[in-house]
Design an enzyme around this catalytic site. Sequence first.
Site, PDB file in Angstrom:
ATOM      1  N   HIS A  87       5.607   9.396  -4.780  1.00 23.98           N
ATOM      2  CA  HIS A  87       6.105   9.422  -6.115  1.00 23.98           C
ATOM      3  C   HIS A  87       7.273   8.653  -6.129  1.00 23.98           C
ATOM      4  O   HIS A  87       8.074   8.647  -7.186  1.00 23.98           O
ATOM      5  CB  HIS A  87       6.754  11.086  -6.386  1.00 23.98           C
ATOM      6  N   CYS A  98      10.286  -7.366 -15.902  1.00 22.81           N
ATOM      7  CA  CYS A  98      10.082  -8.495 -14.698  1.00 22.81           C
ATOM      8  C   CYS A  98      10.092  -8.021 -13.527  1.00 22.81           C
ATOM      9  O   CYS A  98       9.885  -8.637 -12.480  1.00 22.81           O
ATOM     10  CB  CYS A  98      11.474  -9.469 -14.800  1.00 22.81           C
ATOM     11  N   SER A 126       3.845  23.297  -2.283  1.00 22.49           N
ATOM     12  CA  SER A 126       3.048  24.420  -2.892  1.00 22.49           C
ATOM     13  C   SER A 126       1.465  24.004  -2.881  1.00 22.49           C
ATOM     14  O   SER A 126       0.723  24.697  -3.172  1.00 22.49           O
ATOM     15  CB  SER A 126       3.461  24.765  -4.200  1.00 22.49           C
TER      16      SER A 126
HETATM   17  P1  NAD Z   1       6.625  22.745  -5.556  1.00 24.44           P
HETATM   18  O1  NAD Z   1       8.006  22.807  -6.247  1.00 24.44           O
HETATM   19  O2  NAD Z   1       5.438  22.781  -6.178  1.00 24.44           O
HETATM   20  O3  NAD Z   1       6.780  23.504  -4.110  1.00 24.44           O
HETATM   21  C1  NAD Z   1       7.582  23.642  -3.516  1.00 24.44           C
HETATM   22  C2  NAD Z   1       7.366  24.633  -2.282  1.00 24.44           C
HETATM   23  O4  NAD Z   1       8.208  24.769  -1.246  1.00 24.44           O
HETATM   24  C3  NAD Z   1       7.088  26.126  -2.861  1.00 24.44           C
HETATM   25  O5  NAD Z   1       5.791  26.468  -2.644  1.00 24.44           O
HETATM   26  C4  NAD Z   1       8.227  27.009  -2.068  1.00 24.44           C
HETATM   27  O6  NAD Z   1       7.782  28.272  -1.775  1.00 24.44           O
HETATM   28  C5  NAD Z   1       8.605  26.080  -0.848  1.00 24.44           C
HETATM   29  N1  NAD Z   1       9.946  26.347  -0.535  1.00 24.44           N
HETATM   30  C6  NAD Z   1      11.020  26.219  -1.197  1.00 24.44           C
HETATM   31  N2  NAD Z   1      12.047  26.198  -0.364  1.00 24.44           N
HETATM   32  C7  NAD Z   1      11.616  26.244   0.911  1.00 24.44           C
HETATM   33  C8  NAD Z   1      12.251  26.241   1.989  1.00 24.44           C
HETATM   34  N3  NAD Z   1      13.228  26.171   2.270  1.00 24.44           N
HETATM   35  N4  NAD Z   1      11.296  26.116   3.225  1.00 24.44           N
HETATM   36  C9  NAD Z   1       9.952  26.248   3.139  1.00 24.44           C
HETATM   37  N5  NAD Z   1       9.231  26.006   1.922  1.00 24.44           N
HETATM   38  C10 NAD Z   1       9.984  26.151   0.909  1.00 24.44           C
HETATM   39  O7  NAD Z   1       6.959  21.317  -5.076  1.00 24.44           O
HETATM   40  P2  NAD Z   1       5.875  20.153  -4.585  1.00 24.44           P
HETATM   41  O8  NAD Z   1       4.689  20.747  -4.196  1.00 24.44           O
HETATM   42  O9  NAD Z   1       6.601  19.334  -3.677  1.00 24.44           O
HETATM   43  O10 NAD Z   1       5.467  19.366  -5.787  1.00 24.44           O
HETATM   44  C11 NAD Z   1       5.988  19.298  -7.097  1.00 24.44           C
HETATM   45  C12 NAD Z   1       6.768  17.847  -7.169  1.00 24.44           C
HETATM   46  O11 NAD Z   1       8.176  17.939  -7.287  1.00 24.44           O
HETATM   47  C13 NAD Z   1       6.503  16.891  -6.452  1.00 24.44           C
HETATM   48  O12 NAD Z   1       5.918  16.213  -7.145  1.00 24.44           O
HETATM   49  C14 NAD Z   1       7.920  16.123  -6.071  1.00 24.44           C
HETATM   50  O13 NAD Z   1       7.526  14.729  -6.487  1.00 24.44           O
HETATM   51  C15 NAD Z   1       8.804  16.811  -7.010  1.00 24.44           C
HETATM   52  N6  NAD Z   1      10.176  17.163  -6.722  1.00 24.44           N
HETATM   53  C16 NAD Z   1      10.681  16.389  -5.999  1.00 24.44           C
HETATM   54  C17 NAD Z   1      12.099  16.872  -5.366  1.00 24.44           C
HETATM   55  C18 NAD Z   1      12.807  16.029  -4.607  1.00 24.44           C
HETATM   56  O14 NAD Z   1      12.632  14.713  -4.102  1.00 24.44           O
HETATM   57  N7  NAD Z   1      13.667  16.618  -3.636  1.00 24.44           N
HETATM   58  C19 NAD Z   1      12.757  17.874  -5.945  1.00 24.44           C
HETATM   59  C20 NAD Z   1      11.886  18.721  -7.060  1.00 24.44           C
HETATM   60  C21 NAD Z   1      10.735  18.224  -7.307  1.00 24.44           C
HETATM   61 ZN    ZN Z   2      14.105  -7.723 -15.637  1.00 23.97          ZN
END
Ligand code: NAD
Ligand code: ZN
Length: 265
Positions: A126, A137, A201
Site C-alpha cells: 500500500h 511528472c 485481520s
Molecule cells: P486491520 O485494521 O483490518 O486489522 C488489524 C488486526 O490487527 C486486527 O485483526 C486486530 O485484532 C489486530 N491487532 C491489533 N493490535 C494488535 C496487536 N498489538 N497484536 C496483534 N494483533 C493486533 O488492518 P489490516 O488487516 O492491516 O488492513 C487494513 C488496512 O489498514 C491496511 O490496508 C493498511 O494499509 C492500513 N493501515 C495501515 C496502518 C499503518 O501503516 N500502521 C495503520 C492503519 C491502517
Molecule cells: Zn511534477
Amino acid sequence: MDSDLDTKIQLVADMILDSGRIVVFTGAGVSTESGIPDFRSPGGIWSRFDPDDFTIDKFLQSADTRKKQWKILVGEGLFSDVEPNKAHYAIAEMEALGRLDCVITQNIDNLHQRAGNSPGSVLELHGNMKRARCLDCQTVFPIDYVEQILKDGMEEPPCRKCFGTLKPDVVFFGEALPEKAMEAAARHSSNCDLFIVVGSSLVVQPAAFMPLYAKEGGAKLVIINIGDTPLDKKADVLIHRNAGDIMDRIVESVKESVARAHQRA
Ligand code: NAD
Ligand code: ZN
C-alpha cells in the site's frame, strides 16, 4: 504460566529454524503497539476520520480535500512521532539471523525499515507515507519536503519540479495496488516454506490471498493476531495475542537455539 502458549512459541521458533524461505506478512496490528491505531478496532482510525475522504476521486477533484488530507496525514504528524515496537525489532532480527526471505506489509508507516529490515526485503503493498509522488511528472519527494512546506504555512505542497499535484505515495481507496509489489508478493508467498501473519485481520483483498498462495505452495501457516481472521482454521499455529510480546519471545527462542547449536559445535 501458560504452558500451551509456551509450547506454541517453541513450535514457531522450531519452524523458523527448520524452514528455508520464510515470509512475514504484516498489517496494521503490528504497529498498534507503536501507537498507530488500526482501521477496524474500536478507537481505530475510522472512528476519527471519514474513510470516504481518502478516495482517489475526492483527492483529484478538490483542493480542499487535498489540503485536509495533507493536514491529517502530515501536518498532524500521524506517522512522524512513532517508533518501531518489539514486533518490528523481532522481524528485523529474523533478517539479521538469515531467517527471513521478505516482509510483505500492508502498512504505510515505514516502521519495518526503521527497525532495521533492509529496504529490499520489505514489499509494500500500500505504499509508504515517507514519500510523496507528483501525479504529473511522477517525481518522488521525501515527506520532509511536504512537512516543511506545511510548516511554512502553505496548505497544499506543489511539485518542486513541475508545480504539479503531489499525493502521498500510498494507495488510496479506488486506486490499484502497485503491480510490481503485488507480483513479487504473490511469488514470494507461493515459494515460501513458512508464512507468518502478524497483526492483520486478513479481510482486505487481494492482500489477504497471500497466505492462501503460501498454503497452496505447501507452506506452513502461522497467525499471530489479537482478533479472529477468516483463515484461522487453516493455520498450523494460531496465537491470539499481542504481536510485540509474542514475536519477541519467538525470536528470543530462535536465538537461544542458535546459541546452543554453536556451543555444541
Ligand atoms: P486491520 O485494521 O483490518 O486489522 C488489524 C488486526 O490487527 C486486527 O485483526 C486486530 O485484532 C489486530 N491487532 C491489533 N493490535 C494488535 C496487536 N498489538 N497484536 C496483534 N494483533 C493486533 O488492518 P489490516 O488487516 O492491516 O488492513 C487494513 C488496512 O489498514 C491496511 O490496508 C493498511 O494499509 C492500513 N493501515 C495501515 C496502518 C499503518 O501503516 N500502521 C495503520 C492503519 C491502517
Ligand atoms: Zn511534477
